[in-house]
Design a protein around this motif. Structure first.
Motif, PDB file in Angstrom:
ATOM      1  N   PRO A 349       0.744  -1.349  -0.153  1.00 28.43           N
ATOM      2  CA  PRO A 349      -0.039  -0.230  -0.024  1.00 28.43           C
ATOM      3  C   PRO A 349       0.839   1.347  -0.059  1.00 28.43           C
ATOM      4  O   PRO A 349       2.104   1.292   0.538  1.00 28.43           O
ATOM      5  CB  PRO A 349      -0.841  -0.116   1.217  1.00 28.43           C
ATOM      6  CG  PRO A 349       0.076  -0.943   2.196  1.00 28.43           C
ATOM      7  CD  PRO A 349       0.675  -1.900   1.430  1.00 28.43           C
ATOM      8  N   LEU A 350       0.436   2.516  -0.506  1.00 23.28           N
ATOM      9  CA  LEU A 350       1.007   3.794  -0.551  1.00 23.28           C
ATOM     10  C   LEU A 350       0.439   4.621   0.361  1.00 23.28           C
ATOM     11  O   LEU A 350      -0.894   4.680   0.440  1.00 23.28           O
ATOM     12  CB  LEU A 350       0.808   4.090  -1.895  1.00 23.28           C
ATOM     13  CG  LEU A 350       1.459   3.252  -3.291  1.00 23.28           C
ATOM     14  CD1 LEU A 350       1.098   4.142  -4.582  1.00 23.28           C
ATOM     15  CD2 LEU A 350       2.774   2.931  -2.951  1.00 23.28           C
ATOM     16  N   SER A 351       0.949   4.979   1.290  1.00 21.16           N
ATOM     17  CA  SER A 351       0.675   5.756   2.359  1.00 21.16           C
ATOM     18  C   SER A 351       1.547   7.390   2.071  1.00 21.16           C
ATOM     19  O   SER A 351       2.107   7.454   1.164  1.00 21.16           O
ATOM     20  CB  SER A 351       0.737   5.430   3.624  1.00 21.16           C
ATOM     21  OG  SER A 351       2.238   5.165   3.864  1.00 21.16           O
ATOM     22  N   LYS A 352       1.267   8.211   2.943  1.00 24.28           N
ATOM     23  CA  LYS A 352       1.737   9.464   2.737  1.00 24.28           C
ATOM     24  C   LYS A 352       3.367   9.432   2.741  1.00 24.28           C
ATOM     25  O   LYS A 352       4.175   9.220   3.742  1.00 24.28           O
ATOM     26  CB  LYS A 352       1.739  10.246   3.745  1.00 24.28           C
ATOM     27  CG  LYS A 352       1.527  11.986   3.720  1.00 24.28           C
ATOM     28  CD  LYS A 352       0.359  12.747   4.018  1.00 24.28           C
ATOM     29  CE  LYS A 352       0.470  14.193   3.315  1.00 24.28           C
ATOM     30  NZ  LYS A 352      -0.629  14.891   3.721  1.00 24.28           N
ATOM     31  N   GLU A 366      -4.527  12.822   1.138  1.00 25.16           N
ATOM     32  CA  GLU A 366      -4.330  13.366  -0.165  1.00 25.16           C
ATOM     33  C   GLU A 366      -2.818  13.861  -0.162  1.00 25.16           C
ATOM     34  O   GLU A 366      -2.356  14.355   0.476  1.00 25.16           O
ATOM     35  CB  GLU A 366      -5.213  14.475  -0.492  1.00 25.16           C
ATOM     36  CG  GLU A 366      -5.090  15.129  -1.805  1.00 25.16           C
ATOM     37  CD  GLU A 366      -6.083  16.263  -2.026  1.00 25.16           C
ATOM     38  OE1 GLU A 366      -5.767  16.765  -3.242  1.00 25.16           O
ATOM     39  OE2 GLU A 366      -6.531  16.720  -1.156  1.00 25.16           O
ATOM     40  N   MET A 367      -2.330  13.470  -1.513  1.00 18.96           N
ATOM     41  CA  MET A 367      -0.688  14.020  -1.628  1.00 18.96           C
ATOM     42  C   MET A 367      -0.905  14.546  -3.010  1.00 18.96           C
ATOM     43  O   MET A 367      -1.598  13.908  -3.963  1.00 18.96           O
ATOM     44  CB  MET A 367       0.156  12.702  -1.593  1.00 18.96           C
ATOM     45  CG  MET A 367       0.321  12.058  -0.120  1.00 18.96           C
ATOM     46  SD  MET A 367       0.951  10.422  -0.248  1.00 18.96           S
ATOM     47  CE  MET A 367      -0.953   9.506  -0.627  1.00 18.96           C
ATOM     48  N   ASP A 425      -5.694   5.813  -7.082  1.00 25.37           N
ATOM     49  CA  ASP A 425      -6.863   6.549  -6.869  1.00 25.37           C
ATOM     50  C   ASP A 425      -6.571   7.867  -6.796  1.00 25.37           C
ATOM     51  O   ASP A 425      -5.614   8.640  -5.899  1.00 25.37           O
ATOM     52  CB  ASP A 425      -7.366   6.094  -5.135  1.00 25.37           C
ATOM     53  CG  ASP A 425      -8.803   6.903  -5.200  1.00 25.37           C
ATOM     54  OD1 ASP A 425      -8.988   7.752  -5.648  1.00 25.37           O
ATOM     55  OD2 ASP A 425      -9.296   6.747  -3.958  1.00 25.37           O
ATOM     56  N   LEU A 426      -7.099   8.694  -7.723  1.00 34.48           N
ATOM     57  CA  LEU A 426      -6.296  10.096  -8.275  1.00 34.48           C
ATOM     58  C   LEU A 426      -7.336  10.994  -8.741  1.00 34.48           C
ATOM     59  O   LEU A 426      -8.343  10.702  -9.038  1.00 34.48           O
ATOM     60  CB  LEU A 426      -5.274   9.751  -9.260  1.00 34.48           C
ATOM     61  CG  LEU A 426      -5.743   9.130 -10.540  1.00 34.48           C
ATOM     62  CD1 LEU A 426      -6.133  10.276 -11.357  1.00 34.48           C
ATOM     63  CD2 LEU A 426      -4.435   8.478 -11.293  1.00 34.48           C
ATOM     64  N   ALA A 427      -7.027  12.262  -8.656  1.00 32.40           N
ATOM     65  CA  ALA A 427      -7.674  13.176  -9.413  1.00 32.40           C
ATOM     66  C   ALA A 427      -6.681  14.181 -10.067  1.00 32.40           C
ATOM     67  O   ALA A 427      -5.323  14.364  -9.612  1.00 32.40           O
ATOM     68  CB  ALA A 427      -8.539  13.908  -8.123  1.00 32.40           C
ATOM     69  N   TYR A 519      -4.566   9.681  -3.615  1.00 31.00           N
ATOM     70  CA  TYR A 519      -5.025   9.184  -2.286  1.00 31.00           C
ATOM     71  C   TYR A 519      -4.674   8.027  -1.817  1.00 31.00           C
ATOM     72  O   TYR A 519      -4.717   7.057  -2.666  1.00 31.00           O
ATOM     73  CB  TYR A 519      -6.530   9.370  -2.567  1.00 31.00           C
ATOM     74  CG  TYR A 519      -7.163  10.390  -2.766  1.00 31.00           C
ATOM     75  CD1 TYR A 519      -7.478  11.507  -1.953  1.00 31.00           C
ATOM     76  CD2 TYR A 519      -7.166  10.829  -3.970  1.00 31.00           C
ATOM     77  CE1 TYR A 519      -7.962  12.924  -2.529  1.00 31.00           C
ATOM     78  CE2 TYR A 519      -7.539  12.243  -4.655  1.00 31.00           C
ATOM     79  CZ  TYR A 519      -8.333  13.201  -3.715  1.00 31.00           C
ATOM     80  OH  TYR A 519      -8.633  14.186  -4.251  1.00 31.00           O
ATOM     81  N   SER A 520      -4.098   7.963  -0.786  1.00 29.95           N
ATOM     82  CA  SER A 520      -3.771   6.710  -0.011  1.00 29.95           C
ATOM     83  C   SER A 520      -4.814   5.970   0.455  1.00 29.95           C
ATOM     84  O   SER A 520      -6.019   6.585   0.376  1.00 29.95           O
ATOM     85  CB  SER A 520      -2.760   6.962   1.239  1.00 29.95           C
ATOM     86  OG  SER A 520      -3.070   7.886   2.214  1.00 29.95           O
ATOM     87  N   GLY A 521      -4.530   4.657   0.904  1.00 25.59           N
ATOM     88  CA  GLY A 521      -6.027   3.930   1.349  1.00 25.59           C
ATOM     89  C   GLY A 521      -6.165   2.965   0.283  1.00 25.59           C
ATOM     90  O   GLY A 521      -6.476   1.670   0.566  1.00 25.59           O
ATOM     91  N   SER A 522      -6.235   3.521  -1.114  1.00 24.47           N
ATOM     92  CA  SER A 522      -6.716   2.363  -2.032  1.00 24.47           C
ATOM     93  C   SER A 522      -5.560   2.402  -3.250  1.00 24.47           C
ATOM     94  O   SER A 522      -5.841   1.751  -4.207  1.00 24.47           O
ATOM     95  CB  SER A 522      -7.994   2.614  -2.446  1.00 24.47           C
ATOM     96  OG  SER A 522      -8.149   4.022  -2.928  1.00 24.47           O
TER      97      SER A 522
END
Length: 674
Positions: A349-352, A366-367, A425-427, A519-522
């Protein structure tokens, strides 16, 4: 390399033989075959490429074809129509006409009294494309192929587009072929018609990049000759190879997975080179393997060529970052099938700003990142030729403009084999955006060596056929597949995933700067882990020493020049990558011909002005002997606005000191979600 002069069969060479094709055009062939084939027909092997058998590919050809001929085969090097001494014009790559011509050539070969009716095809790059594409057409005489550094998907995995992003190699390769397709035939072979043939090429050639830019999504233009459209079309055995430093590192495993014919795969540490000429090393005795393949499939020899693993690949050990390596430390590993039963998909998983361990749970956060245009200046070439040194350098400066996720320090050795995948998971802030994802091996001293990377044009997130603009601020899920690799991460090192919104000049940037939110978490990185405990006992026979026939004699007239220069002007904020590939002048002793070849590429931009990017490819080709002096100069320049690509190209031909042909092109091509 060991040069072999004592081969099993005595051979003869026919330097220039005309082969007629269906429309009356004649293609030029060079033939090596056993002298005994006059009375005892043998199988034949064809290499079919546009790179001038008379001069530019002649040294390389002299290593391969006499060697294979000396083992009992008729070997033919045929120039495509419109190249070398072949008649006609070469207007683009992999056209229907090209493949139809190849079928005619194979039929002609099979009917010759020195051929027993059984044929194979071999080659690297264009030659491998040709062999695979023709195999899918099932000409009756074709019994097997041997291919290196190729693709089965002309849109998604070639030097034009990657993940829907426009590659700078699209411009560079178009520049290469603009030069090769406008060279003259040698009057020593074609006589006084040489000037007429040359002017036909000059009048009817042009910058191929224009056509390639008119097809910015996957359409029928790219589907044609993409074997992935129907793998079942290929019904003959395939020996496929590539190298991890090459842009064409992915197609070998796809063929192993999808073909339903006898097949073998080989992936070494090499750049865009044949395995026996492999750089970085170790090079291997590839031609011995090729002969064994032909012996089995063209002569019915019971030589156990299909025994052992389906895939042999070089598991690369960790190395410091460098733009060139003489050797890559590692070992050969074997896989019984592909996908391999040994490889397990392991997600992190990717976290901050951190890459978690498998099984970790992380909270959503959010990063953001908006990368400068300078990210990518140390990316190297999409397809490394190792001349000049063109591999990616230390990634720390690139990481300064990227969103970075580091693992904890590894306590155990980790080996991966296959294609890593990043799920995001992005924007984004703009309708057209890209993501470049890089996986690096970070040493204890901080140096970061790029292991693999992938690109995704986010308008292609749901497919290559129908790109769809993004809605700024809306969250999307996207998957970025990185290039396949076999790599060791040793204890004490870290893994690093870096995400950027530009990767210039390897890839053309989007119309505007983009702010990317992840977005981390997913969001995850999934690695194809090959457990270290897996047995390496079934790694196949050890490879022999590289060998080939003795090369033809040449004399160096002027020295080569190779440069790869990154520059930044901190007054005007101009940044540039300049590449010089100057082969110097070489005298071909046997035909009393001097040949010069110089390529110059430049990719520049101003600050973070995405409308300022510019690419240039300029080639000069010279051919001269006492009574003949010809030169061509081709140049292609590509720029862009937010909505259009702007193309300018020039072609000049010189006969002696007189310019006898000149033409300019100016084209404007709309951007299509790129």
């Amino acid at each position: 390399m060991r040069f072999v002069t004592n081969l099993p069969c005595e051979t003869k060479e026919e330097e220039h033989v005309w082969i007629p094709v269906s429309d009356g055009t004649r293609l030029s062939a060079r033939i090596w075959r056993p002298t005994s084939s006059d009375g005892e027909p043998v199988p034949a092997v064809l290499e079919y490429i546009p790179y001038r058998k008379r001069d530019l590919s002649s040294v390389r050809d002299s290593l391969h074809h006499p060697y294979i001929a000396g083992h009992g085969y008729a070997c033919l090097r045929v120039d495509l129509r419109g190249t070398g001494e072949s008649e006609g014009v070469l207007a683009d790559e992999y056209l229907e006409q090209e493949q139809s011509d190849a079928e005619d050539v194979l039929a002609w070969i099979a009917e010759q009294p020195w051929c027993n009716g059984r044929t194979g095809m071999m080659g690297i790059s264009w030659g491998a494309f040709s062999a695979l594409q023709v195999a899918a057409r099932r000409p009756p005489s074709l019994q097997a192929i041997v291919i290196a550094s190729f693709t089965d998907d002309r849109y998604a995995d070639d030097m034009h587009y990657m993940g829907g992003c426009l590659l700078s190699d699209n411009l560079a390769e178009a520049g290469t072929m603009f030069a090769y397709a406008t060279c003259p035939p040698d009057p020593a072979l074609v006589g006084t018609r040489w000037r007429e043939m040359w002017h036909e090429r000059l009048e009817n050639s042009g910058p191929w990049v224009a056509e390639w830019l008119r097809h910015q999504r996957r359409d029928d233009y790219w589907r044609h000759a993409s074997v992935c459209e129907n793998y079942q079309d290929v019904r003959c055995p395939v020996l496929a190879s590539s190298g991890w430093a090459d842009g064409y590192s992915n197609a070998v495993t796809r063929l192993l997975e999808h073909l339903d014919v006898p097949r073998k795969g080989l992936i070494g540490p090499w750049s865009h080179k044949f395995p026996h000429l492999g750089e970085p090393g170790p090079a291997i005795g590839y031609l011995q393997e090729v002969v064994r393949w032909w012996d089995h499939w063209l002569k019915n020899a019971d030589n156990s060529v299909m025994d052992g693993p389906m895939l042999q690949t070089w598991m690369q050990e960790s190395v410091p970052p460098s733009t060139s390596y003489e050797e890559r430390p590692g070992r050969w590993v074997g896989e019984p099938a592909w996908p391999s039963p040994h490889v397990k998909q392991v997600s992190r998983p990717l976290s901050k700003h951190r890459m978690g361990a498998p099984g970790d749970t992380v909270d959503e956060a959010e990063m953001t990142v908006q990368s400068p245009l300078s990210v990518g200046q140390f990316a190297g070439k999409w397809a490394s030729y190792n001349a000049p040194p063109d591999l990616p350098y230390d990634q720390r400066e690139e990481d300064g403009g990227s969103l970075v996720f580091d693992s904890d320090v590894l306590t155990e050795r980790v080996e991966i084999l296959g294609s890593p995948t990043v799920e995001l998971d992005l924007a984004v802030s703009e309708p057209v955006a890209m993501v470049a994802a890089r996986l690096s091996d970070v040493a204890p001293d901080g140096r970061a060596t790029r292991v693999s990377y992938g690109l995704l044009n986010l308008t292609h997130r749901d497919g290559r056929d129908e790109p769809e603009a993004l809605v700024p601020g809306r969250r999307y899920r996207a998957s970025v597949q990185l290039n396949g690799v076999a790599q060791v991460f040793p204890p004490g090192h870290r893994m690093r995933l870096s995400l950027s919104t530009s990767y210039w000049p390897l890839a053309w940037p989007p119309p505007k700067p983009v702010l990317l939110s992840v977005y981390s978490g997913s969001s995850t990185l999934t690695l194809p882990v090959r457990p270290v405990a897996e047995s390496d006992e079934n790694n196949g026979r050890p490879f022999g020493e590289p060998e080939g026939a003795e090369p033809i004699p040449t004399t160096r007239v002027t020295p080569p020049d190779q440069r790869w220069t990154v520059s930044r002007d901190l007054i005007g904020y101009n940044s540039a990558l300049e590449i010089v590939k100057d082969a110097g002048t070489v005298h071909f002793d046997g035909i009393d011909l001097d040949v010069g070849r110089r390529a110059y590429e430049r990719y520049d931009s101003v600050a973070d002005d995405f409308a300022s990017v510019r690419g240039e490819s300029t080639w000069t080709m010279t051919f001269s002997r006492a009574d003949w002096d010809v030169r061509t100069v081709t140049s292609t320049v590509l720029r862009s606005t937010e909505t259009e690509f702007l193309l300018h190209a020039t072609l000049d031909g010189y006969d002696g000191s007189q310019r006898v042909f000149s033409r300019n092109w100016n084209e404007t091509i709309p951007r299509d979600h790129v």
